[in-house]
Design an enzyme around this catalytic site. Sequence first.
Site, PDB file in Angstrom:
ATOM      1  N   ASP A  38     -46.350 -59.048 -29.873  1.00 28.63           N
ATOM      2  CA  ASP A  38     -45.592 -60.045 -30.621  1.00 28.63           C
ATOM      3  C   ASP A  38     -45.069 -59.438 -31.919  1.00 28.63           C
ATOM      4  OD1 ASP A  38     -44.489 -62.348 -31.578  1.00 28.63           O
ATOM      5  OD2 ASP A  38     -46.281 -63.563 -31.420  1.00 28.63           O
ATOM      6  N   ASP A  39     -43.760 -59.260 -32.006  1.00 29.06           N
ATOM      7  CA  ASP A  39     -43.104 -58.717 -33.205  1.00 29.06           C
ATOM      8  C   ASP A  39     -43.426 -57.248 -33.459  1.00 29.06           C
ATOM      9  OD1 ASP A  39     -42.230 -61.304 -33.504  1.00 29.06           O
ATOM     10  OD2 ASP A  39     -43.146 -61.645 -35.465  1.00 29.06           O
ATOM     11  N   CYS A  78     -39.510 -65.637 -30.458  1.00 30.36           N
ATOM     12  CA  CYS A  78     -40.688 -65.801 -29.594  1.00 30.36           C
ATOM     13  C   CYS A  78     -40.495 -66.571 -28.292  1.00 30.36           C
ATOM     14  CB  CYS A  78     -41.806 -66.460 -30.392  1.00 30.36           C
ATOM     15  SG  CYS A  78     -42.365 -65.489 -31.799  1.00 30.36           S
ATOM     16  N   ARG A  82     -40.026 -65.034 -24.440  1.00 31.03           N
ATOM     17  CA  ARG A  82     -41.115 -65.190 -23.472  1.00 31.03           C
ATOM     18  C   ARG A  82     -40.661 -65.986 -22.248  1.00 31.03           C
ATOM     19  NH1 ARG A  82     -45.996 -63.874 -26.264  1.00 31.03           N
ATOM     20  NH2 ARG A  82     -45.245 -62.928 -28.202  1.00 31.03           N
ATOM     21  N   LYS A 130     -51.136 -65.274 -26.316  1.00 29.43           N
ATOM     22  CA  LYS A 130     -50.221 -66.268 -26.862  1.00 29.43           C
ATOM     23  C   LYS A 130     -49.232 -66.709 -25.784  1.00 29.43           C
ATOM     24  CE  LYS A 130     -46.206 -66.504 -29.839  1.00 29.43           C
ATOM     25  NZ  LYS A 130     -45.387 -65.833 -30.854  1.00 29.43           N
ATOM     26  N   HIS A 132     -46.807 -69.801 -25.727  1.00 31.20           N
ATOM     27  CA  HIS A 132     -45.584 -70.138 -26.468  1.00 31.20           C
ATOM     28  C   HIS A 132     -44.369 -70.445 -25.595  1.00 31.20           C
ATOM     29  CE1 HIS A 132     -43.717 -69.609 -30.743  1.00 31.20           C
ATOM     30  NE2 HIS A 132     -43.700 -70.858 -30.294  1.00 31.20           N
ATOM     31  N   SER A 155     -47.379 -69.737 -31.822  1.00 26.77           N
ATOM     32  CA  SER A 155     -47.642 -68.637 -32.754  1.00 26.77           C
ATOM     33  C   SER A 155     -48.792 -68.948 -33.702  1.00 26.77           C
ATOM     34  CB  SER A 155     -46.391 -68.323 -33.573  1.00 26.77           C
ATOM     35  OG  SER A 155     -45.393 -67.757 -32.756  1.00 26.77           O
ATOM     36  N   HIS A 225     -47.798 -60.250 -34.906  1.00 23.34           N
ATOM     37  CA  HIS A 225     -47.158 -61.379 -35.588  1.00 23.34           C
ATOM     38  C   HIS A 225     -48.050 -61.807 -36.757  1.00 23.34           C
ATOM     39  CE1 HIS A 225     -45.626 -65.443 -36.231  1.00 23.34           C
ATOM     40  NE2 HIS A 225     -44.654 -65.244 -35.342  1.00 23.34           N
ATOM     41  N   ASP A 277     -42.040 -58.662 -27.413  1.00 24.36           N
ATOM     42  CA  ASP A 277     -41.085 -59.762 -27.249  1.00 24.36           C
ATOM     43  C   ASP A 277     -39.818 -59.564 -28.065  1.00 24.36           C
ATOM     44  OD1 ASP A 277     -42.258 -60.215 -29.762  1.00 24.36           O
ATOM     45  OD2 ASP A 277     -42.465 -62.376 -29.473  1.00 24.36           O
ATOM     46  N   ASN A 278     -39.878 -58.786 -29.125  1.00 22.30           N
ATOM     47  CA  ASN A 278     -38.709 -58.505 -29.970  1.00 22.30           C
ATOM     48  C   ASN A 278     -39.123 -57.492 -31.040  1.00 22.30           C
ATOM     49  OD1 ASN A 278     -39.462 -61.783 -30.764  1.00 22.30           O
ATOM     50  ND2 ASN A 278     -39.840 -60.231 -32.328  1.00 22.30           N
ATOM     51  N   LYS A 297     -36.020 -58.597 -36.026  1.00 15.50           N
ATOM     52  CA  LYS A 297     -36.279 -59.872 -35.347  1.00 15.50           C
ATOM     53  C   LYS A 297     -35.313 -60.952 -35.842  1.00 15.50           C
ATOM     54  CE  LYS A 297     -39.757 -63.556 -35.098  1.00 15.50           C
ATOM     55  NZ  LYS A 297     -41.192 -63.889 -35.142  1.00 15.50           N
TER      56      LYS A 297
END
Length: 458
Positions: A38-39, A78, A82, A130, A132, A155, A225, A277-278, A297
Amino acid sequence: MNRRDFLHKSAFAGMASLGLSQVARAASTPNIVLIFLDDSGWADFKPFGHPNYPTPNVERLASEGCRFNNFYVPQAVCSASRSALLSGCYPGRTKVFGAHGPGARGLDPGFATMGQVLQARNYRTAVFGKWHVGDQPETRPPARGFDESCGLMYSNDMWEFHPENPKAYANFPLQFWENGQLKIPRVTPEHQPMLTTWYTEHAVDFIQRSKANPFFLYVPHSMPHVPLFRSEKFKGKSGAGVYGDVMMEIDWSVGEITKALRQSGVEENTLVVMTSDNGPWTSYGNHAGATPFREAKGTGFDGGTRSACIMRYPGRIAAGSASSRAFGSIDLLPTFAGLAGAPLPKNPIDGRNVWDLIVDKPGARNPHDYYAFCTGPNFEGVISGDGHWKLHVPHTYRTLVEAGNDGKPGRFRQASIELSLFDMEKDPFETANVIGLYPEVAARMKMYAEQHRKEFYS
């Protein structure tokens, strides 16, 4: 041979035949492990970047597989990212944009997930991390194709301890779920340091219990994240601050998962995929990752939508290789389905099976003319299927003015970009608009953009 002996031998032979067919299927049907950060920035791990903390387990994964340098997500936020991953559909199709909050419906059940596609092929399925993509009974993991699950439904910053806006979540305690049941009704700062460990322990246990069956294991980590947390065993270990500690713990998690595959005897028949994810949330400064590409992001530039990706499948993916072939997260569902021999979902999907690209089959070409990208509900442009050209339609975007520090966010300002064409082979950092130099390319890319806008955003 009397009748009794004949029946006994026949039954034994039938059982033996069944066993052989199960063994044959296990050998031909791969397990799939998908680790989704995540991130995480493109340069957060060696061999992509040169962080000042060690990442030996990710390096080993890359040395045993292939690093893909041009892997894209269709939106650098996010929930949208996903949902695209799990459904194989563009955000413009599912209308899952941005980052959904507590109680959100998320991805409509009319769109099948990877879990459902592989479950229909008799895979054991699990998600630990996670989610989401929905926080209602019909959109949480047990209803979306996962036999086992644990983690947060959104998140970890969507909670009453948010550093910038705690009042927004005052009436929505962050919750930890396990197999459809509420396990921790109110996640506090005392729980957060254990998230990476809990996800990893569940993943290892699932592998150990599922080794006799084909399985799909999805591990979408909450980290890195913000807010950043790491367990006591990694506190101060990196010498590179909290972010370094967090990344070392994620690297440890990768090592525990791959070790479990090896010790369970299934490593040779398991595809492992690791990506994010990014790109990084650069507003958080020393609590954010790194990317060499433009912006980060929450934008359609490559700093947001290009994620580092590693895949390992012994004997199928060349060890120690690197690839510049472009493909996207929307392609993973149909690619996994193809490997598993599973039919595609009945609903329309946008991804394509790109296994030939992944294994670098001679003459393989990307089946897509283009990939589209957007931010929130705003369509922003297209990338050619071979990754060579990128067209931005006119749009606004956020750009960092001043980074924050130690968990506090910085400041953005709004900027804009005109109709722009970038040669991503010569200029991967999107600095020089060459739209006037390549009129035929520009015309083709504008046609793709208009085609996508008309189909998904009209």
